[in-house]
Scaffold this motif. Structure first.
Motif, PDB file in Angstrom:
ATOM      1  N   ARG A  25       0.838  -1.218   0.000  1.00  0.00           N
ATOM      2  CA  ARG A  25       0.000   0.000   0.000  1.00  0.00           C
ATOM      3  C   ARG A  25       0.868   1.261   0.000  1.00  0.00           C
ATOM      4  N   SER A 167      -2.976  -1.104 -11.413  1.00  0.00           N
ATOM      5  CA  SER A 167      -4.235  -1.310 -10.696  1.00  0.00           C
ATOM      6  C   SER A 167      -4.890   0.025 -10.333  1.00  0.00           C
ATOM      7  N   THR A 168      -6.234   0.028 -10.305  1.00  0.00           N
ATOM      8  CA  THR A 168      -6.932   1.238  -9.837  1.00  0.00           C
ATOM      9  C   THR A 168      -7.369   1.086  -8.381  1.00  0.00           C
ATOM     10  N   GLU A 169      -7.102  -0.064  -7.788  1.00  0.00           N
ATOM     11  CA  GLU A 169      -7.517  -0.301  -6.402  1.00  0.00           C
ATOM     12  C   GLU A 169      -6.344  -0.135  -5.454  1.00  0.00           C
ATOM     13  N   ARG A 170      -6.553   0.619  -4.397  1.00  0.00           N
ATOM     14  CA  ARG A 170      -5.530   0.763  -3.362  1.00  0.00           C
ATOM     15  C   ARG A 170      -5.386  -0.576  -2.620  1.00  0.00           C
ATOM     16  N   GLN A 298      -5.820   8.899  -9.941  1.00  0.00           N
ATOM     17  CA  GLN A 298      -6.564   7.731  -9.460  1.00  0.00           C
ATOM     18  C   GLN A 298      -7.528   8.123  -8.348  1.00  0.00           C
ATOM     19  N   ARG A 302     -11.710   7.812  -8.523  1.00  0.00           N
ATOM     20  CA  ARG A 302     -12.546   7.106  -7.531  1.00  0.00           C
ATOM     21  C   ARG A 302     -13.624   8.042  -6.993  1.00  0.00           C
ATOM     22  N   THR A 539     -13.291   4.268  -0.822  1.00  0.00           N
ATOM     23  CA  THR A 539     -12.107   3.446  -1.122  1.00  0.00           C
ATOM     24  C   THR A 539     -12.190   2.111  -0.388  1.00  0.00           C
ATOM     25  N   GLY A 540     -13.398   1.684  -0.093  1.00  0.00           N
ATOM     26  CA  GLY A 540     -13.573   0.345   0.478  1.00  0.00           C
ATOM     27  C   GLY A 540     -13.361   0.278   1.973  1.00  0.00           C
TER      28      GLY A 540
END
Ligand code: SF4
Length: 551
Positions: A25, A167-170, A298, A302, A539-540
């Motif tokens: 991360r 990736s676009t996800e942290r 990014q 989001r 961001t989840g």
């Protein structure tokens, strides 16, 4: 000849591999979201390198290395020759790792020195058999073999880094909490708050800084100009007032009131040091801000995705309006505690607010929420008026809410304080890398960014309403000297603005115990924390935004 790796992909910094080995991360935040914090440890490391470079004159130090085939570039601390062979040599301020068989390199340091070994080997076409790392706190040098296993380890790390960069996800937070305690990006990543959102019983360690990084420079005098001299912002006046020099590293914002100016050179300096610049009119209306915004694609994508969804906006708007009205309600209750007559008098106002609160959950859309917010505001301001002591001069009392322009003294102070608050919220939103023009509750209108207005709602009561009522009741305001009044409008005089700024800046520096995260921090940092918790809603890692309340 086919394209090299770096012709099809942006090369990787060797330091990014150091971050990758520490935490995926961390790599993502630094390399994809381009968030980098030069904390005290980084500065200390730079000083160590500077002094070593001076001590070891003649050695090949601080060499830039790059290889398009490997797709890597970086600056090695030193290259030495030992037993006829070249080797990379890295300096670390801290301690080495203690393994079963003695001192070892930390995984992130190891990967870094392997990358330099690969770069030296490819750049010189000479065999490199090892790298070395000097841990100054232990006075120990660790040798890291550069063999086939090490080459495979480096190749795997580079492949992982490239995959993450696409990736676009942290990535999720590190499982090892001890890594976070020493991580320079913990105040941005907020790992402890994520753990708390996932487990309500988790008591977060405070990794978020308690105090502001710097102070705000308010430029009030007409004709004053903010210029640059080296690493300082220099305010020069036209009325003979001596110039005022401000080291940029001691500032977190510049606020230009009325017709003061700033030079392009000074703006560049502010930009380079993440110092936001805000413009306000003479009467205290917020105009606009300049802050850092590049390189956060990014994060903005989001935010756009999340806030294009009506259901997400409605959910966040409900949380916000509930927090706002509950905060107002609690303040009226708290301020009238022990005063039965005042409590009795404001009962209808409190009932109006409770009625609005009870309808929030079933509100079908944001327009209905705006209606409930407006209805609660009527009750709140009527109640607020009853908190002003009878000893306060009549001309400072509240009668109606009015703005643009304010037509009485109470609204002049109220509006000016809200404009100052707007700059503090804008600064926090820019610092969190959010797009201020895309909100979830307020609709776009000129000169005001919806997301700033959204977040501002959480802070009107604790950062200005309470300060205003307290200062009125302490008779801190002079109805004549602190105001300029015409038939059509009232605004603060220079003395009044200086007074409001003093009160507001003191409030920003005050610390309180945040009731949700459970640790103490300044109000200034609370705004930034809330901006970062808002981002977590998409961001989840949701669940902590707009939960703070007055005690
Ligand atoms: S704070 Fe923890 S999870 Fe976040 S980047 Fe740093 S090490 Fe990783």
């Amino acid at each position: 000849m086919g394209p090299t790796v770096s012709e099809v992909e942006t090369p990787l910094r060797v330091m990014s591999l150091h971050a990758l080995a520490y935490c995926h991360r961390l790599f993502y935040l630094e390399e994809v979201e381009e968030i980098r914090v030069a904390d005290d440890r980084v500065y200390a490391g730079r000083e160590l390198h500077a002094s070593l470079a001076a001590d070891e004159e003649g050695e090949q130090t601080q060499l830039e290395l790059a290889d398009p085939e490997l797709g890597l570039f970086g600056k090695v601390d030193a290259i030495r020759r030992r037993d006829g062979s070249l080797l990379p040599y890295e300096h670390k301020r801290g301690r080495c790792r203690r393994g079963d068989s003695g001192p070892e390199a930390w995984p992130s340091d190891r990967l870094q020195v392997l990358a330099y070994a690969a770069l030296i080997a490819s750049g010189t076409s000479q065999a490199v058999v090892e790298g070395r790392i000097r841990y100054h706190a232990d006075n120990v040098t660790v040798r890291v073999p550069f063999d086939d296993a090490a080459r495979a380890e480096l190749a795997a790390a580079i492949a992982t880094a490239r995959r993450l960069r696409e990736s676009t996800e942290r990535p999720p937070i590190a499982a090892n909490e001890r890594l976070c305690a020493r991580c320079s990006l913990a105040p941005v990543c907020l790992p402890e708050e994520v753990r708390q959102a996932e487990d309500a019983d988790h008591e977060p360690l405070r990794l978020f800084p308690p105090d502001r990084d710097g102070t705000s420079l308010h430029v009030l005098k007409p004709g004053a100009t903010v210029g640059r001299s080296g690493q300082e912002l220099v305010v020069r006046y036209t009325d003979g007032t001596p110039e005022d020099r401000n080291p940029v590293r001691e500032l977190d914002a510049v606020l230009l009131h009325g017709y003061s100016q700033i030079t392009t050179q000074a703006l560049h300096l502010c930009h380079d040091h993440d110092v936001a610049v805000h413009w306000l009119t003479t009467s205290g209306r917020y105009l606009t801000s300049a802050g850092t915004s590049a390189g956060q694609v990014q994060r903005r994508l989001r935010q756009y995705r999340a806030l294009a969804d009506e259901a997400t906006c409605l959910r966040l708007a409900k949380a916000l309006v509930r927090a706002k009205i509950e905060g107002q309600h609690r303040y009226l209750l708290r301020a009238s505690r022990g005063d039965d007559a005042a409590r009795e008098a404001m009962l209808p106002d409190l009932i109006l607010m409770r009625s609005a609160l009870a309808s929030i959950e079933s509100a079908p859309d944001r327009d209905s929420l705006r209606g409930l917010e407006g209805s609660a505001a009527v009750g709140y301001f009527r109640g607020l008026a009853k908190l002003i002591n009878p000893t306060v001069p009549e001309s400072l009392h509240y009668t109606t809410r009015n703005r643009r322009p304010p037509v009485d003294r109470f609204n002049a102070i109220l509006g000016f304080g809200y404009a100052l608050l707007q700059t503090a919220v804008a600064r926090a939103i820019l610092a969190a890398g959010l797009e201020p023009s895309l909100g979830f509750f307020h609709t776009p209108r000129s000169a005001a960014h919806p997301l700033v207005l959204d977040l501002l709602e959480l802070f009107r009561v604790p950062l200005w309403d309470m300060v205003l009522i307290g200062s009125l009741n302490r008779n801190q305001w002079d109805p004549e000297a602190d105001f300029v009044a015409t038939k059509a409008k009232v605004w603060l005089s220079d003395a009044g603005r200086a007074k409001a700024i003093g009160l507001f800046e003191s409030r920003l520096d005050e610390t309180w115990k945040h009731p949700v995260v459970g640790y103490s921090l300044s109000y200034s940092r609370t705004i930034e924390l809330e901006a970062r918790l808002l981002e977590k809603e998409w961001t989840g890692e949701p669940g902590l935004f707009a939960r703070m309340r007055l005690r």
